[in-house]
Design a protein around this motif. Structure first.
Motif, PDB file in Angstrom:
ATOM      1  N   GLU A   1       0.827  -1.209   0.000  1.00  0.00           N
ATOM      2  CA  GLU A   1       0.000   0.000   0.000  1.00  0.00           C
ATOM      3  C   GLU A   1       0.860   1.257   0.000  1.00  0.00           C
ATOM      4  N   VAL A   2       1.956   1.251   0.770  1.00  0.00           N
ATOM      5  CA  VAL A   2       2.862   2.403   0.807  1.00  0.00           C
ATOM      6  C   VAL A   2       3.494   2.607  -0.567  1.00  0.00           C
ATOM      7  N   ALA A   3       3.931   1.515  -1.192  1.00  0.00           N
ATOM      8  CA  ALA A   3       4.530   1.617  -2.527  1.00  0.00           C
ATOM      9  C   ALA A   3       3.507   2.114  -3.549  1.00  0.00           C
ATOM     10  N   HIS A   4       2.250   1.705  -3.406  1.00  0.00           N
ATOM     11  CA  HIS A   4       1.185   2.124  -4.320  1.00  0.00           C
ATOM     12  C   HIS A   4       0.975   3.630  -4.253  1.00  0.00           C
ATOM     13  N   ARG A   5       0.861   4.173  -3.054  1.00  0.00           N
ATOM     14  CA  ARG A   5       0.599   5.612  -2.917  1.00  0.00           C
ATOM     15  C   ARG A   5       1.805   6.458  -3.309  1.00  0.00           C
ATOM     16  N   ASP A   6       3.029   5.810  -3.286  1.00  0.00           N
ATOM     17  CA  ASP A   6       4.241   6.523  -3.716  1.00  0.00           C
ATOM     18  C   ASP A   6       4.478   6.333  -5.209  1.00  0.00           C
ATOM     19  N   PHE A   7       3.473   5.777  -5.894  1.00  0.00           N
ATOM     20  CA  PHE A   7       3.512   5.542  -7.331  1.00  0.00           C
ATOM     21  C   PHE A   7       4.601   4.542  -7.742  1.00  0.00           C
ATOM     22  N   LYS A   8       5.016   3.692  -6.806  1.00  0.00           N
ATOM     23  CA  LYS A   8       5.985   2.617  -7.101  1.00  0.00           C
ATOM     24  C   LYS A   8       5.189   1.337  -7.357  1.00  0.00           C
TER      25      LYS A   8
ATOM     26  N   ARG B   1      -6.444  -8.043   2.589  1.00  0.00           N
ATOM     27  CA  ARG B   1      -5.828  -6.770   2.208  1.00  0.00           C
ATOM     28  C   ARG B   1      -4.968  -6.954   0.962  1.00  0.00           C
ATOM     29  N   LEU B   2      -4.232  -8.077   0.921  1.00  0.00           N
ATOM     30  CA  LEU B   2      -3.398  -8.341  -0.250  1.00  0.00           C
ATOM     31  C   LEU B   2      -4.253  -8.599  -1.487  1.00  0.00           C
ATOM     32  N   LEU B   3      -5.344  -9.333  -1.324  1.00  0.00           N
ATOM     33  CA  LEU B   3      -6.220  -9.630  -2.459  1.00  0.00           C
ATOM     34  C   LEU B   3      -6.880  -8.349  -2.990  1.00  0.00           C
ATOM     35  N   SER B   4      -7.273  -7.451  -2.072  1.00  0.00           N
ATOM     36  CA  SER B   4      -7.880  -6.183  -2.486  1.00  0.00           C
ATOM     37  C   SER B   4      -6.880  -5.318  -3.243  1.00  0.00           C
ATOM     38  N   LEU B   5      -5.638  -5.263  -2.736  1.00  0.00           N
ATOM     39  CA  LEU B   5      -4.597  -4.466  -3.385  1.00  0.00           C
ATOM     40  C   LEU B   5      -4.240  -5.047  -4.749  1.00  0.00           C
ATOM     41  N   LYS B   6      -4.265  -6.366  -4.852  1.00  0.00           N
ATOM     42  CA  LYS B   6      -3.966  -7.016  -6.121  1.00  0.00           C
ATOM     43  C   LYS B   6      -4.981  -6.587  -7.181  1.00  0.00           C
ATOM     44  N   GLN B   7      -6.263  -6.489  -6.804  1.00  0.00           N
ATOM     45  CA  GLN B   7      -7.303  -6.072  -7.747  1.00  0.00           C
ATOM     46  C   GLN B   7      -7.082  -4.631  -8.217  1.00  0.00           C
ATOM     47  N   GLU B   8      -6.711  -3.751  -7.308  1.00  0.00           N
ATOM     48  CA  GLU B   8      -6.470  -2.356  -7.669  1.00  0.00           C
ATOM     49  C   GLU B   8      -5.297  -2.234  -8.629  1.00  0.00           C
ATOM     50  N   LEU B   9      -4.229  -2.986  -8.362  1.00  0.00           N
ATOM     51  CA  LEU B   9      -3.018  -2.906  -9.181  1.00  0.00           C
ATOM     52  C   LEU B   9      -3.208  -3.553 -10.547  1.00  0.00           C
ATOM     53  N   ALA B  10      -4.287  -4.328 -10.691  1.00  0.00           N
ATOM     54  CA  ALA B  10      -4.556  -4.986 -11.970  1.00  0.00           C
ATOM     55  C   ALA B  10      -5.344  -4.083 -12.925  1.00  0.00           C
ATOM     56  N   LYS B  11      -5.792  -2.919 -12.469  1.00  0.00           N
ATOM     57  CA  LYS B  11      -6.554  -2.000 -13.312  1.00  0.00           C
ATOM     58  C   LYS B  11      -5.641  -1.331 -14.342  1.00  0.00           C
ATOM     59  N   SER B  12      -6.251  -0.494 -15.187  1.00  0.00           N
ATOM     60  CA  SER B  12      -5.465   0.208 -16.213  1.00  0.00           C
ATOM     61  C   SER B  12      -4.518   1.200 -15.549  1.00  0.00           C
ATOM     62  N   LYS B  13      -3.508   1.608 -16.304  1.00  0.00           N
ATOM     63  CA  LYS B  13      -2.491   2.491 -15.742  1.00  0.00           C
ATOM     64  C   LYS B  13      -3.090   3.803 -15.213  1.00  0.00           C
ATOM     65  N   PRO B  14      -4.015   4.447 -15.973  1.00  0.00           N
ATOM     66  CA  PRO B  14      -4.594   5.690 -15.403  1.00  0.00           C
ATOM     67  C   PRO B  14      -5.347   5.431 -14.106  1.00  0.00           C
ATOM     68  N   GLU B  15      -6.103   4.304 -14.095  1.00  0.00           N
ATOM     69  CA  GLU B  15      -6.876   4.009 -12.885  1.00  0.00           C
ATOM     70  C   GLU B  15      -5.953   3.732 -11.706  1.00  0.00           C
ATOM     71  N   VAL B  16      -4.878   3.023 -11.988  1.00  0.00           N
ATOM     72  CA  VAL B  16      -3.911   2.731 -10.913  1.00  0.00           C
ATOM     73  C   VAL B  16      -3.281   4.027 -10.433  1.00  0.00           C
ATOM     74  N   PHE B  17      -2.964   4.936 -11.406  1.00  0.00           N
ATOM     75  CA  PHE B  17      -2.325   6.196 -11.022  1.00  0.00           C
ATOM     76  C   PHE B  17      -3.257   7.018 -10.135  1.00  0.00           C
TER      77      PHE B  17
ATOM     78  N   SER C   1      -5.854   6.039  -8.359  1.00  0.00           N
ATOM     79  CA  SER C   1      -6.100   5.417  -7.040  1.00  0.00           C
ATOM     80  C   SER C   1      -4.919   5.648  -6.116  1.00  0.00           C
ATOM     81  N   GLY C   2      -3.675   5.625  -6.699  1.00  0.00           N
ATOM     82  CA  GLY C   2      -2.489   5.903  -5.890  1.00  0.00           C
ATOM     83  C   GLY C   2      -2.469   7.334  -5.426  1.00  0.00           C
ATOM     84  N   LEU C   3      -2.895   8.279  -6.345  1.00  0.00           N
ATOM     85  CA  LEU C   3      -2.934   9.686  -5.994  1.00  0.00           C
ATOM     86  C   LEU C   3      -3.938   9.919  -4.878  1.00  0.00           C
ATOM     87  N   GLU C   4      -5.063   9.229  -4.965  1.00  0.00           N
ATOM     88  CA  GLU C   4      -6.081   9.365  -3.921  1.00  0.00           C
ATOM     89  C   GLU C   4      -5.538   8.936  -2.565  1.00  0.00           C
ATOM     90  N   LYS C   5      -4.815   7.834  -2.560  1.00  0.00           N
ATOM     91  CA  LYS C   5      -4.228   7.353  -1.289  1.00  0.00           C
ATOM     92  C   LYS C   5      -3.206   8.348  -0.769  1.00  0.00           C
TER      93      LYS C   5
END
Length: 681
Positions: free
Chosen positions: A625-632, A652-668, A670-674
Motif C-alpha cells: 500500500e505504501v509503494a502504491h501511494r508513492d507511485f511505485k 488486504r493483499l487480495l484487495s490491493l492485487k485487484q487495484e493494481l490490476a486496473k489500467s495504468k490511469p486508474e492505478v495512477f 487510485s495511488g494519488l487518492e491514497k
C-alpha cells in the motif's frame, strides 16, 4: 574341640562357644592364649572332618585363606592365622562385636527408626574404601590380584558397636591368580545383589562389585528390597535392572544422592562408576554437604540406639563365657547362625503353571497315564528350558534318559572351552504320576516310551534354542550397528519380536526391547542437546512404541514438552523482532517466515504459527500500500506477489492485487487518492 596349638608359635586357641555350623565348616568363638597371660577374642573357622576329605573343598578353603590373608584394611575383617589341626584346616580371624547390615536394616524397619541418609552414605563410603583397596591389591610378588568379592550382601557387611564397618566373607571372591574355583552350572552369590553381567556369566570385574554396593545403598536409603519376587522374577529384574526409582520410593533426599545411585546402578558397566574411588569422591562430597564432620561416632550412636538392650546383654554373656578346653562336654553343632559364611545359591526350578500343547509326545495304552505323564513332561520341558537358559548352557546332544524310582534322569552335555561336562537333572514326578508308574521297572516297553519322549522333548528344545539364539545374536548385532527399528526386516525390534512370538517369556528378548528403549532415550537426549526438538520427538515416539513403560523416556517426554513451550516462546519473540525490521522472507535464516516454519514444525501448524503467518501477510500488504501511494507500482505488485505466496487468503493483499490490476490511469489515480488521503490525515 580341644585347644589348638600351632606349630609356628606357642599360641593356642581355646574354644568358648559354637557360633554356627554349615555343610563345610563349623565356626567357634575362641580365646587366643599366648605367653605371659596374653589373651585375645577371635573367631575360628574349621573344616568339618568329612569336608576335609574332599580335595576340592580343601582347595577352596585354602584359597580363601590365602586370599584373605593378603587383605589388611580397616574396613575388611582381618585374618590372623591359618593352620592344620586333627587332619583338618582352620582359619583364625578377627572377632567382630556388633551386627551385620541385614540385622540393622531389619531392626530399623521393626522399630520404625529409618537409617538416616548420613548413616547410609557413611556405610557405603566405608564399603567402597575397603573394596577399592581389595580391587587394587597385589600379591607379595607385586602381581595384581584383581579381586572381585562377588557377594556383597547385607549379611557380609558388619558394623561393630564401636561404629566400624567391616566387609566379611571373601569365600567366593574371585582373584585372577586363584580363579580355578568357579565351576560351570553354579550361580555364586545372591541374585538380589548381583550385577546383570554377573548373573549371565559375562566377564565381570570391579564394576560388578560397584553395582552391588549401589544395591546396598538403595536398600539402606529406602528401607526396602530393590528387587522383590520369586526366583524367576528376580532373574528377570536383575537382567533388566528393573526397580522402583529411589526418587519415588524415598523422595526428598539430596539430588546428589540420586545421582550417586544412578551412576552405581547403570546397567551398562562402561557407563557405570569405573572404580570405587570415583564413587568415594562423590560420597565424600555428598556427606560433607549434609554433615560437615562424618565419622564412625555417627554409626556408633545409631547402632546403640537400635540395639542398646542387646549390646548390654551380649557384653554380659561375653564376660560369662568360660574356657571349655578341659570341659568334657562336646558341642552339638546347633545352628546359631554363622557370622562368617560362604553363600552359594543353587539354581532352583520354580513351579510353573500347568501348560497345554497340541503335539502329543507319549503314546501310552493307558489314557489316564498318558494324560498325566504328558502334562508333567510338558511342565518339565518348561522347567528345563528355564534352568538351561539361566545357566547359559549351549545344549548340543542328548545322550540318554531313564526312570528311577519316580525320578526321570536326563544327561545333557554343554559345549565349554574346557570340554564337555555332564549336567544331571533329577526331577521328581508328581505323586499321582509316580503311583501310576510304580511298575515301570517291570514294563521295559513303557520305560522306553518315556525315554523316547524325553529325548524328543530335548531334541525339539535343542533345535528351538539354536534358532532363538541365532535371532538373539542378530538382535544384538543390529543394536550395535544402530538398526533399532529400521529397516523393518533386519532391525533389532524385528528379531526380538520374532523370538517373543515363539517364546513369550524369553527374558533376553524382553531385555533387548528395553535396551532399544534406552538407546532411543540416548538419541532423544542428544537431539535435545542440539536443540533439535523435532528429532527428539521422533526418537521419543519410536522409543515409547517399543518400550512404553520406560521410565527414562517418560521423563524425557515431560522435558520435551517443557522445552517445546520455551522454544516456541523464543521463536515467537524472534519472529516479532523480524517483523519490526521488515525481515519478512529475506534473509531467510533471520526472516519471520523462517521462524513461522520452525514454530509450525514444533506445534503442528498451531495458533502461534498461524498468527505469525497472518502478521507476515499484513506486513506485505502495508508495504504494498505504501509503494502504491508513492507511485511505485512495480514494487507494490512485487510485495503483493510475495505476500500472497505466503498468505494467499489475506484480504488486504487480495484487495490491493485487484487495484493494481486496473489500467495504468486508474492505478495512477487510485495511488494519488491514497497519497492525498495520507497528507490530509
Amino acid at each position: 574341640m580341644q585347644g589348638i596349638r600351632t606349630r609356628q608359635s606357642a599360641d593356642r586357641y581355646v574354644p568358648l562357644d559354637v557360633i554356627g555350623k554349615g555343610g563345610m565348616a563349623e565356626v567357634f568363638r575362641c580365646k587366643l592364649v599366648g605367653e605371659k597371660g596374653f589373651e585375645k577374642l577371635i573367631v575360628l573357622k574349621k573344616l568339618l572332618p568329612e569336608a576335609a576329605r574332599d580335595s576340592e573343598l580343601v582347595t577352596n578353603f585354602i584359597d580363601e585363606a590365602r586370599l584373605a590373608a593378603l587383605l589388611q584394611h580397616e574396613n575388611i575383617a582381618h585374618i590372623y592365622n591359618f593352620g592344620e589341626f586333627d587332619n583338618s584346616f582352620f582359619i583364625a580371624m578377627e572377632y567382630l562385636f556388633g551386627k551385620d547390615l541385614h540385622s540393622i536394616m531389619v531392626q530399623a524397619r521393626e522399630r520404625k527408626h529409618a537409617m538416616g541418609v548420613e548413616h547410609a552414605l557413611l556405610v557405603a563410603l566405608k564399603i567402597c574404601e575397603g573394596m577399592e583397596y581389595a580391587h587394587k591389591l597385589k600379591d607379595l610378588r607385586q602381581r595384581p590380584l584383581n579381586i572381585i568379592h562377588r557377594d556383597l550382601t547385607p549379611h557380609n557387611v558388619f558394623v561393630t558397636y564401636d561404629g566400624n564397618v567391616k566387609i566379611i566373607d571373601f569365600g567366593i571372591a574371585k582373584a585372577e591368580l586363584y580363579d580355578h574355583r568357579t565351576q560351570a552350572g553354579v550361580v555364586k552369590g545372591k541374585i538380589s545383589y548381583m550385577s546383570p553381567e554377573q548373573l549371565v556369566g559375562n566377564g565381570i570385574d570391579r564394576r560388578s562389585d560397584i553395582f552391588s554396593i549401589g544395591i546396598l545403598l538403595y536398600e539402606m536409603l529406602s528401607g526396602k528390597r530393590m528387587y522383590r519376587g520369586d526366583t524367576a522374577t528376580l532373574i528377570r529384574k536383575c537382567l533388566a535392572v528393573e526397580y522402583d526409582p529411589l526418587e519415588t520410593v524415598a523422595p526428598g533426599l539430596p539430588t546428589a544422592v540420586y545421582s550417586i545411585l544412578r551412576n552405581a546402578l547403570i546397567k551398562d558397566k562402561e557407563r557405570r562408576y569405573q572404580s570405587c574411588l570415583e564413587m568415594i569422591r562423590d560420597l565424600e562430597d555428598c556427606l560433607f554437604a549434609i554433615k560437615k564432620y562424618s565419622h564412625r561416632q555417627l554409626l556408633k550412636e545409631y547402632i546403640l540406639t537400635l540395639f542398646g538392650d542387646e549390646y548390654e546383654k551380649e557384653k554380659t554373656e561375653l564376660s560369662g563365657l568360660r574356657d571349655t578346653e578341659d570341659d568334657s562336654t562336646e558341642f552339638n553343632g546347633a545352628d546359631f547362625g554363622s557370622i562368617e559364611q560362604t553363600i552359594i545359591e543353587d539354581v532352583t526350578l520354580p513351579e510353573l503353571p500347568e501348560q497345554t500343547v497340541q503335539t502329543t509326545y507319549l503314546n501310552y495304552e493307558n489314557p489316564s497315564l498318558k494324560g498325566k505323564a504328558h502334562t508333567w513332561l510338558v511342565r518339565m520341558r518348561g522347567k528345563m528350558t528355564d534352568l538351561l537358559d539361566r545357566l547359559g548352557w549351549k545344549t548340543w546332544a542328548v545322550v540318554g534318559g531313564g526312570l528311577i524310582g519316580g525320578v526321570i534322569i536326563m544327561s545333557v552335555f554343554s559345549r565349554n572351552p574346557g570340554g564337555a561336562e555332564p549336567l544331571m537333572l533329577g526331577l521328581k514326578l508328581p505323586a499321582e504320576v509316580t503311583t501310576d508308574l510304580a511298575d515301570t521297572g517291570r514294563n521295559p516297553a513303557l520305560q522306553e516310551q518315556i525315554k523316547d519322549s524325553a529325548r524328543e522333548i530335548l531334541v525339539e528344545y535343542v533345535s528351538t534354542k539354536e534358532e532363538l539364539e541365532s535371532l538373539l545374536a542378530k538382535g544384538r548385532t543390529a543394536i550395535t550397528e544402530g538398526r533399532l527399528t529400521t529397516p523393518g526386516e533386519t532391525s533389532a525390534l524385528k528379531y526380538y519380536r520374532e523370538v517373543l512370538k515363539r517364546d513369550p517369556d524369553n527374558n533376553v528378548a524382553m531385555d533387548g526391547l528395553r535396551v532399544i528403549g534406552e538407546q532411543y532415550a540416548e538419541l532423544v537426549e542428544k537431539s535435545l542437546g542440539h536443540r533439535n526438538l523435532a528429532g527428539a520427538r521422533d526418537f521419543l515416539e519410536k522409543g515409547l512404541a517399543v518400550s512404553p513403560d520406560n521410565h527414562r523416556l517418560a521423563l524425557l517426554r515431560e522435558r520435551i514438552e517443557r522445552e517445546k513451550l520455551e522454544h516456541v516462546d523464543y521463536l515467537r519473540s524472534k519472529a516479532e523482532e523480524a517483523l519490526r525490521r521488515n525481515k519478512l522472507t529475506t534473509p531467510y535464516n533471520q526472516s519471520a517466515y523462517k521462524y513461522y516454519k520452525d514454530i509450525r514444525q514444533i506445534t503442528g501448524n498451531g495458533e502461534d504459527a498461524r498468527e505469525v503467518l497472518r502478521q507476515i501477510g499484513n506486513r506485505y500488504a502495508v508495504l504494498g500500500e505504501v509503494a502504491h501511494r508513492d507511485f511505485k507500482f512495480t514494487q507494490a505488485r512485487s510485495y503483493v506477489s510475495k505476500g500472497l505466496e505466503i498468505a494467499p487468503s489475506n484480504k488486504r493483499l487480495l484487495s490491493l492485487k485487484q487495484e493494481l490490476a486496473k489500467s495504468k490511469p486508474e492505478v495512477f489515480f487510485s495511488g494519488l487518492e491514497k497519497k492525498l488521503n495520507s497528507i490530509f490525515q
